[in-house]
Design an enzyme around this catalytic site. Structure first.
Site, PDB file in Angstrom:
ATOM      1  N   LYS A  52      44.742  40.095  34.847  1.00  0.00           N
ATOM      2  CA  LYS A  52      43.511  39.432  35.308  1.00  0.00           C
ATOM      3  C   LYS A  52      42.284  40.061  34.636  1.00  0.00           C
ATOM      4  O   LYS A  52      41.380  39.353  34.195  1.00  0.00           O
ATOM      5  CB  LYS A  52      43.407  39.521  36.843  1.00  0.00           C
ATOM      6  CG  LYS A  52      44.442  38.642  37.550  1.00  0.00           C
ATOM      7  CD  LYS A  52      44.512  38.873  39.054  1.00  0.00           C
ATOM      8  CE  LYS A  52      45.679  38.067  39.641  1.00  0.00           C
ATOM      9  NZ  LYS A  52      45.860  38.275  41.095  1.00  0.00           N
ATOM     10  N   GLN A  96      44.161  42.224  45.823  1.00  0.00           N
ATOM     11  CA  GLN A  96      45.528  41.951  45.366  1.00  0.00           C
ATOM     12  C   GLN A  96      46.527  42.174  46.510  1.00  0.00           C
ATOM     13  O   GLN A  96      46.476  43.184  47.210  1.00  0.00           O
ATOM     14  CB  GLN A  96      45.862  42.860  44.166  1.00  0.00           C
ATOM     15  CG  GLN A  96      47.193  42.560  43.499  1.00  0.00           C
ATOM     16  CD  GLN A  96      47.241  41.188  42.823  1.00  0.00           C
ATOM     17  OE1 GLN A  96      46.232  40.618  42.443  1.00  0.00           O
ATOM     18  NE2 GLN A  96      48.433  40.643  42.678  1.00  0.00           N
ATOM     19  N   ASP A 119      40.358  33.518  45.109  1.00  0.00           N
ATOM     20  CA  ASP A 119      41.799  33.292  45.309  1.00  0.00           C
ATOM     21  C   ASP A 119      42.058  32.002  46.095  1.00  0.00           C
ATOM     22  O   ASP A 119      43.177  31.489  46.096  1.00  0.00           O
ATOM     23  CB  ASP A 119      42.403  34.458  46.110  1.00  0.00           C
ATOM     24  CG  ASP A 119      43.145  35.454  45.246  1.00  0.00           C
ATOM     25  OD1 ASP A 119      43.651  35.053  44.182  1.00  0.00           O
ATOM     26  OD2 ASP A 119      43.231  36.631  45.649  1.00  0.00           O
TER      27      ASP A 119
HETATM   28  N1  GUN Z   1      49.776  38.626  44.844  1.00  0.00           N
HETATM   29  C1  GUN Z   1      50.584  37.734  44.225  1.00  0.00           C
HETATM   30  N2  GUN Z   1      49.863  36.667  43.808  1.00  0.00           N
HETATM   31  C2  GUN Z   1      48.576  36.894  44.178  1.00  0.00           C
HETATM   32  C3  GUN Z   1      47.382  36.162  44.009  1.00  0.00           C
HETATM   33  O1  GUN Z   1      47.346  35.057  43.456  1.00  0.00           O
HETATM   34  N3  GUN Z   1      46.262  36.741  44.510  1.00  0.00           N
HETATM   35  C4  GUN Z   1      46.279  37.933  45.150  1.00  0.00           C
HETATM   36  N4  GUN Z   1      45.124  38.409  45.630  1.00  0.00           N
HETATM   37  N5  GUN Z   1      47.385  38.637  45.313  1.00  0.00           N
HETATM   38  C5  GUN Z   1      48.530  38.118  44.828  1.00  0.00           C
END
Ligand code: GUN
Length: 292
Positions: A52, A96, A119
């Protein structure tokens, strides 16, 4: 059969975003800024967050990675969320997941200002999506819809089976596929671990979106000739053929299903790259203050 090349589409979109950011900055606007909170040292989470941060650089965004050890208390984490909610330089941020067991993920998600919830996990964004209002759509469902759009795949009036009912993928993608929009307007059936006649239901589907997290679950005998197959699975299966010691495996038995379908997303290189790009698009929207 045509392969849906998520990697190529994702690269194209990142370029489009970078061009738009360049234009914004040239006109005196603010560089979009994404912050990410990472708690602990889970291998998968480390990798996702690193991707990311890298994607932010490719899009011309500013990014900030905030790390905590996994003994952080819920109260401390909620304070950090509040700080980011009030930081005018941060346009959007993510926490996350998964979080350590002593922290309520739902409490943390609901503490995020929905206008910065890139998100798309906050109940306000989920609710707004379900009634078709401007919102942050969670990344994987948004990525799937973008792939269908860019490949001009007709979903209107088609029978779409979604395998899996998770809050992050199954439920939102089912909602988007039935939305009055293009892509959308499909007749949607959601199947899950308790569904009876799952094979027969799949067999009649024009589009299958597999998001069960069950490696190679969808086999050729479950697929109608000419169906469109979207594979969301990314299970790490042990392998002695790779350097890392595992192989990313989808929910679809690719080799046998590929011969039967009209379009298919590979794993890796299908839905995965689109997920990160969707987060970048949400961050751009957040920077432009498009969600209110
Ligand atoms: N853990 C697995 N996929 C995601 C996601 O798309 N966003 C976040 N914040 N955590 C994750």
């Amino acid at each position: 059969m045509q392969l849906i090349d998520g990697k190529a589409i994702a690269a194209e979109i990142k370029k489009e975003i970078a061009q738009e950011v360049e234009e914004i900055v040239k006109n005196g606007g603010k560089t979009p800024h994404l912050a990410a909170i990472l708690v602990g040292h889970d291998g998968g989470s480390e990798t996702y967050v690193a991707h990311k941060v890298k994607a932010c650089g490719e899009c011309g965004f500013k990014s900030t990675l905030i790390r905590f050890e996994d003994d952080i208390t819920e109260e401390q984490l909620l304070k950090e969320v509040e700080r980011l909610n009030n930081d005018d330089d941060v346009d959007g941020f993510i926490v996350q997941l998964p979080l350590p067991k002593h922290i309520s993920e739902q409490r943390v998600i609901e503490a995020i200002d929905y206008k910065k919830d890139v998100d798309g996990f906050h109940p306000i964004n989920v609710g707004r999506m379900s009634i078709g209002l401007p919102c942050f759509v969670s990344a994987t469902p948004a990525g799937i819809m973008e792939l269908l759009k860019r490949y001009n795949i007709n979903t209107q009036g088609k029978s779409c089976v979604v395998l899996g009912r998770s809050n992050i993928v199954g439920k939102p993608v089912a909602t988007l596929m039935m939305q009055k929009s293009n892509p959308g307007n499909a007749t949607v059936t959601v199947c899950h671990s308790r569904s009876e006649n799952l094979k027969e239901i799949c067999k009649n589907a024009d589009i299958i979106i597999a998001a069960l997290g069950s490696p190679e679950f969808v086999t050729a005998d479950m697929v109608k000739e000419g169906a469109v197959i979207v594979d969301v699975g990314t299970t790490r299966v042990p392998s002695d053929k790779t350097k890392s010691g595992f192989k990313l495996t989808g929910d679809v038995k690719f080799d046998e299903v590929a011969d039967k379908c009209s379009y298919i997303t590979p794993v890796p290189g299908g839905v995965g790259p689109m997920t990160i790009v969707s987060l970048m698009r949400n961050t751009l929207l957040a920077g432009k203050k498009c969600i209110y």
